[in-house]
Design an enzyme around this catalytic site. Structure first.
Site, PDB file in Angstrom:
ATOM      1  N   THR A   1      -1.712  -3.676  13.868  1.00 53.98           N
ATOM      2  CA  THR A   1      -0.810  -4.464  13.026  1.00 53.98           C
ATOM      3  C   THR A   1       0.288  -5.158  13.830  1.00 53.98           C
ATOM      4  O   THR A   1       0.384  -6.391  13.791  1.00 53.98           O
ATOM      5  CB  THR A   1      -0.220  -3.603  11.889  1.00 53.98           C
TER       6      THR A   1
ATOM      7  N   ASP B   1      -2.085   4.931   6.693  1.00 55.78           N
ATOM      8  CA  ASP B   1      -3.484   4.712   7.062  1.00 55.78           C
ATOM      9  C   ASP B   1      -4.085   5.911   7.792  1.00 55.78           C
ATOM     10  O   ASP B   1      -5.206   6.337   7.488  1.00 55.78           O
ATOM     11  CB  ASP B   1      -3.550   3.465   7.951  1.00 55.78           C
TER      12      ASP B   1
ATOM     13  N   ASP C   1      -0.733  -0.940  18.589  1.00 52.87           N
ATOM     14  CA  ASP C   1      -1.791  -0.819  17.591  1.00 52.87           C
ATOM     15  C   ASP C   1      -1.959  -2.156  16.856  1.00 52.87           C
ATOM     16  O   ASP C   1      -1.132  -3.055  16.970  1.00 52.87           O
ATOM     17  CB  ASP C   1      -1.455   0.320  16.614  1.00 52.87           C
TER      18      ASP C   1
ATOM     19  N   HIS D   1     -12.195   2.738   5.987  1.00 54.95           N
ATOM     20  CA  HIS D   1     -11.491   1.879   5.025  1.00 54.95           C
ATOM     21  C   HIS D   1     -12.358   1.593   3.803  1.00 54.95           C
ATOM     22  O   HIS D   1     -13.555   1.851   3.817  1.00 54.95           O
ATOM     23  CB  HIS D   1     -11.131   0.538   5.688  1.00 54.95           C
TER      24      HIS D   1
ATOM     25  N   SER E   1      -7.758  -3.114  10.319  1.00 49.42           N
ATOM     26  CA  SER E   1      -6.339  -3.497  10.369  1.00 49.42           C
ATOM     27  C   SER E   1      -6.111  -4.730  11.232  1.00 49.42           C
ATOM     28  O   SER E   1      -5.133  -5.442  11.039  1.00 49.42           O
ATOM     29  CB  SER E   1      -5.495  -2.346  10.920  1.00 49.42           C
TER      30      SER E   1
ATOM     31  N   ASP F   1      -2.815  -3.927   4.362  1.00 52.47           N
ATOM     32  CA  ASP F   1      -3.937  -4.683   4.935  1.00 52.47           C
ATOM     33  C   ASP F   1      -5.258  -4.305   4.263  1.00 52.47           C
ATOM     34  O   ASP F   1      -6.180  -5.089   4.187  1.00 52.47           O
ATOM     35  CB  ASP F   1      -4.004  -4.453   6.451  1.00 52.47           C
ATOM     36  N   HIS F   2      -5.321  -3.061   3.765  1.00 54.74           N
ATOM     37  CA  HIS F   2      -6.531  -2.550   3.123  1.00 54.74           C
ATOM     38  C   HIS F   2      -6.241  -1.161   2.602  1.00 54.74           C
ATOM     39  O   HIS F   2      -5.178  -0.598   2.906  1.00 54.74           O
ATOM     40  CB  HIS F   2      -7.697  -2.460   4.126  1.00 54.74           C
TER      41      HIS F   2
ATOM     42  N   ASP G   1       0.238   0.215   5.855  1.00 54.25           N
ATOM     43  CA  ASP G   1      -1.135   0.207   6.371  1.00 54.25           C
ATOM     44  C   ASP G   1      -2.003   1.229   5.639  1.00 54.25           C
ATOM     45  O   ASP G   1      -1.675   2.410   5.586  1.00 54.25           O
ATOM     46  CB  ASP G   1      -1.116   0.516   7.874  1.00 54.25           C
TER      47      ASP G   1
END
Ligand SMILES: *[C@@H]1O[C@H](CO)[C@@H](O)[C@H](O)[C@H]1NC(C)=O
Ligand SMILES: *[C@@H]1O[C@H](CO)[C@@H](O)[C@H](O)[C@H]1NC(C)=O
Ligand SMILES: *[C@@H]1O[C@H](CO)[C@@H](O)[C@H](O)[C@H]1NC(C)=O
Length: 610
Positions: free
Chosen positions: A201, A347, A199, A498, A148, A390-391, A100
């Site tokens: 994800t 993340d 969370d 992000h 996310s 994811d990013h 993440d």
């Protein structure tokens, strides 16, 4: 989106225009003659060849445009070819890893760091580096910068949705996930994370809510309190507070539901600490279904966990145990398993702009990745490992100009190596100092000591120390701490949120993940997982919608919804919130909402939100 051919795919040979042989093709491309000619005829030859070349080139362009057009038309909603491994068949396992918030710069940082700390050569690279196969484009349905939730929905449903959506689409309808579909097809399923299991994800694989902050509800879905019943066989991670009734210590639920008790009634074997985890004996003693909640909220960052190993298991330990437990449970079954493993807090370190915390998170992820490779190597059931992000988080840059003069080309991993804790941990320690009634100079000294002990910083300026002591909510102490270590390492950050940069895709082999070679849309990854497992997501979606708990009246908009019909997914977004299409610039550079909360990261666990 139209798809390009995979980077490493064998190019179609010249048989698209079979009237030309290879020699002529060569000539057309290079403009050189294939044979020597006599000078007298050369001119005619030249002219006719040129004309030929021109006409042929035009023809090839027209043909290839047409061909590509046809290709794209046919590929809409279908998969890229399977490549040399062929379509998978027979019993198989799929392990999907999510790093993440890990962008390309995080990998370079970690590689550089590891080489310095372990005294390695420049070509001694991460395990991940050896398995890169492609990249993923990450935008969501309503922004070029995904969150996310939309990012993980792309993986779990293979579809684009709006930021905040947990396996629901822009029209607020639920979409079947690969984990749910795998369960329905007879696979065993698992999720391993280092953040809260509620969370975004993990939530996107085993729950459906309109907003990611409905974490209490997500917890309910994950133990099977939703239309499909229980779909997860194994869960390891944090987030215990969302499973405990509000009457209990360590609860963050808004109600008095005891999900741990309920999960046990549903057959879950439950554990809540390292002792329980160790009793699994690396998975050989595991009985499914199994739920291990090892922290109230997040499991500490690796940089902090390494001094609390007796309290919290590592990502690698959880991954190995889950793999053992799932492979054992599927030993005599027709189908294998699907396991999602998330390095969740890469993340968080990005949100914190904390490079020392992040480098250790990425190293821990690399180890977990290696442990999955080892499992696949040794297991008799074939399988594939695909890993992606994811990013990116933080807009990290590995160089930073600190002064108006032209900068040296440097960044210093040694600064990170001197840190023994995360800024999150140091910030917690700081609270005691700041709230004490020491006088100013004692406070300054205490802060200096802490900076040295926690972050390895021995040269803090008075301004920096005072910025910590006098910090306020718009520029909290943790921001100051992160900035101090980042400046010294010459690491730059563009945001505490992000960013839109493409992220990497890794796999156990290109052969087994052929359709993901090259540059992909993030939804292609979800489609690949479904195709690899050979499951039908649409069937699951149909089941979710026909469950009687969801009604298409939800599509008419929030104002006409009969609450009972959709309430298992929580309230949809307000009508005025865009779920599709991009926003545009409207003077945002001037806007600064000092009262706004700190967003996804700062708002923490969404405690009590339904
Ligand atoms: C706990 O939740 C119940 C609803 O389930 C509520 O009535 C009660 O006020 C809550 N208690 C606390 C202390 O928040
Ligand atoms: C690491 O810490 C040592 C001991 O305080 C110090 O001498 C050294 O300069 C530090 N290195 C970096 C890169 O900050
Ligand atoms: C908060 O602290 C920053 C940095 O010290 C300062 O620039 C800013 O004016 C402060 N804001 C408030 C509301 O005090």
């Amino acid at each position: 989106m139209p798809q390009e051919e995979p980077l490493l795919a064998p190019r179609p040979s010249s048989d698209r225009s079979s009237m030309r042989n290879a020699e002529e093709e060569d000539a057309l491309l290079t403009g050189e003659h294939t044979h020597r000619r006599t000078p007298r005829r050369a001119l005619y030859r030249e002219i006719s060849l040129f004309t030929w070349a021109l006409l042929a080139t035009i023809a090839v362009i027209i043909l290839s445009v047409f061909y590509n057009h046809e290709l794209n038309k046919n590929q809409t909603g279908t998969k890229k070819p399977w490549g040399p491994g062929g379509k998978p068949s027979g019993k198989r396992n799929m392990i999907f890893m999510v790093s993440d918030g890990m962008g390309p710069a995080s990998l370079t940082m970690t590689r550089n760091y590891r080489q310095l700390v372990d005294g390695l050569n420049a070509d001694d690279i991460l395990v991940l580096d050896k398995h890169i196969i492609g990249t993923s484009r990450t935008r969501s349905s309503n922004s070029l910068v995904t969150d996310s939730a939309a990012g993980a929905t792309a993986f779990s449903c293979g579809l684009k949705t709006y930021n905040e959506a947990i396996a629901v689409l822009p029209d607020h309808s639920p979409c079947g996930t690969v984990l749910e579909a795998a369960k329905m097809a007879g696979y065993m399923t698992g999720m391993v994370v280092t953040t809260r299991l509620t969370d975004a994800t993990p939530a996107c694989f085993a729950s459906h809510v309109n907003r990611r902050k409905y974490e209490d509800r997500i917890a309910e879905h994950e133990i099977g309190e939703y239309p499909l019943g229980r779909v997860v066989d194994l869960m390891f991670g944090g987030g215990r507070c969302h499973f405990l009734p509000n009457s209990t210590d360590g609860s963050c639920r808004g109600d008095d539901k005891d999900l741990v008790e309920l999960a046990k009634k549903k057959g879950f074997h439950y554990m809540q600490d390292r002792k329980g985890f160790d009793a699994l004996n690396g998975g050989t003693e595991a009985k499914l279904p199994l739920m291990g909640l090892f922290a109230d909220t997040d499991i500490p960052y690796e940089i902090d966990r390494r001094s609390q190993k007796k309290v919290y298991p590592s990502l690698e330990e959880m991954a190995r145990t889950a793999l053992k437990a799932l492979s054992q449970a599927t030993e005599n079954t027709e189908q294998g398993f699907f396991l999602m493993i998330e390095g969740s807090r890469i993340d968080h370190a990005g949100h914190s702009n904390d490079p020392a915390a992040q480098v250790n998170e990425v190293l821990a992820y690399d180890k977990a990745f290696a442990s999955v490779l080892e499992f696949l190597d040794q297991d008799s059931t074939p399988g594939v490992l695909v890993s992606t992000s994811d990013h990116e988080t933080g807009g990290m840059a590995l160089a930073r100009q600190l002064h108006p003069t032209y900068p040296d080309y440097e960044w210093f991993p040694g600064v990170l190596a001197n840190a023994s804790h995360s800024t999150e941990y140091v910030n917690d320690q700081l609270k005691g100092i700041l709230s004490s009634n020491k006088d100013k100079s004692d406070k300054q000294q205490a802060v200096r000591n802490l900076l040295y002990k926690g972050l390895g910083i021995s040269d803090a300026s008075d301004d920096e120390v005072n910025a910590i002591i006098n910090a306020n909510s718009t520029w909290p102490p943790q921001y100051v701490l992160a900035d101090m270590i980042s400046r010294r390492a010459q690491i730059g950050w563009s945001t505490h949120g992000h960013s839109a940069v493409d992220v990497n895709i890794y796999a156990s082999s290109t052969k087994d993940a052929w359709p993901l070679v090259g540059n992909n849309e993030n939804t292609d990854i979800g489609s690949f997982i479904a195709a690899y497992l050979d499951v039908d997501l649409k069937e699951v979606t149909k089941k979710l919608k026909s469950s009687g708990s969801w009604s298409s009246s939800v599509l008419a908009g929030p104002e006409v919804i009969n609450e009972d019909e959709f309430n298992w997914m929580g309230h949809p977004l307000q009508e005025n919130v865009r779920t599709e299409g991009l926003d545009t610039y409207h003077g945002d550079f001037k806007k600064r909402n000092v009262d706004a909360d700190l967003g996804e990261y700062g708002s923490g666990c969404g405690c009590g939100d339904h």
